[in-house]
Design a protein around this motif. Structure first.
Motif: not given
Length: 367
Positions: A120-127, A96-106, A20-29
């Motif tokens: 991996i399931t990625l959730k992108v939350i926005e302030k 630069s995570l966006q809300s459209s990046d959320a979903g299930k990754y394989i 679970k990450r905040v929008a505009e942040e970076n993530v490593t799966l």
């Protein structure tokens, strides 16, 4: 060595994880494999994003010794392998995570007929977006006022909280005792029975698990009598301006009318204008009696024609009771000739025009 080969040929499945990450942040799966020790030329790595049960998109792949990271238009330029993916670390980095990046990754790794994958399931939350604050109601003593607050976007649930700020805006204070919070809509607070003590700054804070944003609104309670005085003053000013404009307009019209009358006065003809006066001629001797009789008629006609030409511009009515001019007849010596009447019909035939003669000028005689 035999045990090592058996261990390397067994497919391993990494445990299911969630990020679970905040929008505009970076993530490593993360995605780790042990198939890089097999044939180097046949190593394939593929990351897929499952948008729904039936739709999936390729995010990044490695095949035939080349990396393809422009497969998804929405993530183009924002995805990459984090490290040496050939040696065993095929983790995916998204910036630069966006809300459209959320979903299930394989993550799928294939080499020499062996497979390894990770889910991996990625959730992108926005302030919450910066909320909008506004007031509903009258800012008058004794009235009720509603404070409203709402964020246009942000990951639900979003909570709202109102507080009062000190004059220097450095510390928060409690709401007035008469305030009421709407339980079904926490972004709404009702301030009942407004007083001068209610005046001040009020802040609304919108919060969710990604962060918070706030907005501030000013409340200024006015006295009802002040409102009446202001309204009366405004009405008085408006009425005064209207009267002033009316006076100016009447003055201008009066001046224009006076100027118009002065310009038209020379063109008017007075009805009591006097007709031109004829000069009286006295007889010099009795021997001129016969000539006077003949000249009398011609003098009269000349006088009538001259009067007609001088009075053509006058617009007057003919007077039926006008006494025709008198002419003298031949008389014995020593006596003045008596006036002789001229035929009115003959004068009209000769082109004479009847002229209005004032009463004071009728007594003269032409000889």
């Amino acid at each position: 060595r035999f045990l090592f080969l058996i261990w390397s040929l067994i497919s391993t499945v990494e445990p299911y994880t969630e990020f679970k990450r905040v929008a505009e942040e970076n993530v490593t799966l993360p995605c780790h494999h042990r198939l890089g020790l097999l044939e180097q030329g046949s190593l394939d790595i593929e990351w897929l994003l499952h948008v729904s049960e039936t739709v999936q998109k390729a995010v990044i792949t490695y095949s035939g010794g080349h990396v393809y990271d422009d497969l998804n238009e929405d993530q183009k330029g924002r995805v990459s392998f984090t490290s040496n993916f050939r040696a065993g670390d095929a983790s995916l980095q998204i910036i630069s995570l966006q809300s459209s990046d959320a979903g299930k990754y394989i993550c799928k790794v294939k080499n020499a007929g062996q497979y390894e994958w990770a889910r991996i399931t990625l959730k992108v939350i926005e302030k919450p977006s910066k909320p909008k604050c506004w007031l509903e109601g009258e800012l008058l003593e004794g009235k009720d006022l509603s404070l409203q607050c709402r964020s246009a976007s942000g990951t639900a649930p979003i909570s709202y909280r109102w507080q009062r700020l000190s004059e220097d805006e450095e510390r928060a204070e409690h709401l007035p005792p008469t305030s009421r919070v709407n339980i079904s809509n926490p972004g709404q607070v009702l301030l009942k029975n407004l007083t001068q003590m209610t005046t001040g700054l009020y802040q609304c804070i919108a919060t969710n698990e990604a962060g918070q944003e706030n907005c501030v609104v000013q409340v200024t309670v006015q006295q009802a009598q002040n409102i009446g005085m202001i309204a009366g003053a405004v009405c008085g000013v408006v009425v005064g301006l209207c009267l002033l404009l009316l006076v100016v307009r009447l003055t201008i019209r009066r001046k224009e009318k006076k100027r118009y009358e002065e310009e038209e006065a020379p063109n008017e003809i007075r009805e009591d204008a006097e007709a031109p006066k004829a000069h009286l001629v006295k007889p010099s001797s009795s021997s001129s009696g016969s000539r006077s009789s003949r000249s009398g008629s011609s003098s009269t006609r000349s006088t009538a024609n001259s009067a007609s030409r001088s009075q053509r511009t006058l617009s007057t009515e003919a007077t039926p009771h006008l006494t025709p001019p008198q002419y003298s007849q031949k008389e014995p010596e020593g006596r003045e000739p008596e006036p002789k009447k001229v035929d009115y019909a003959n004068l009209m035939k000769m082109g004479a025009t009847l002229v209005m003669v004032p009463a004071q000028s009728r007594a003269f005689q032409t000889v």
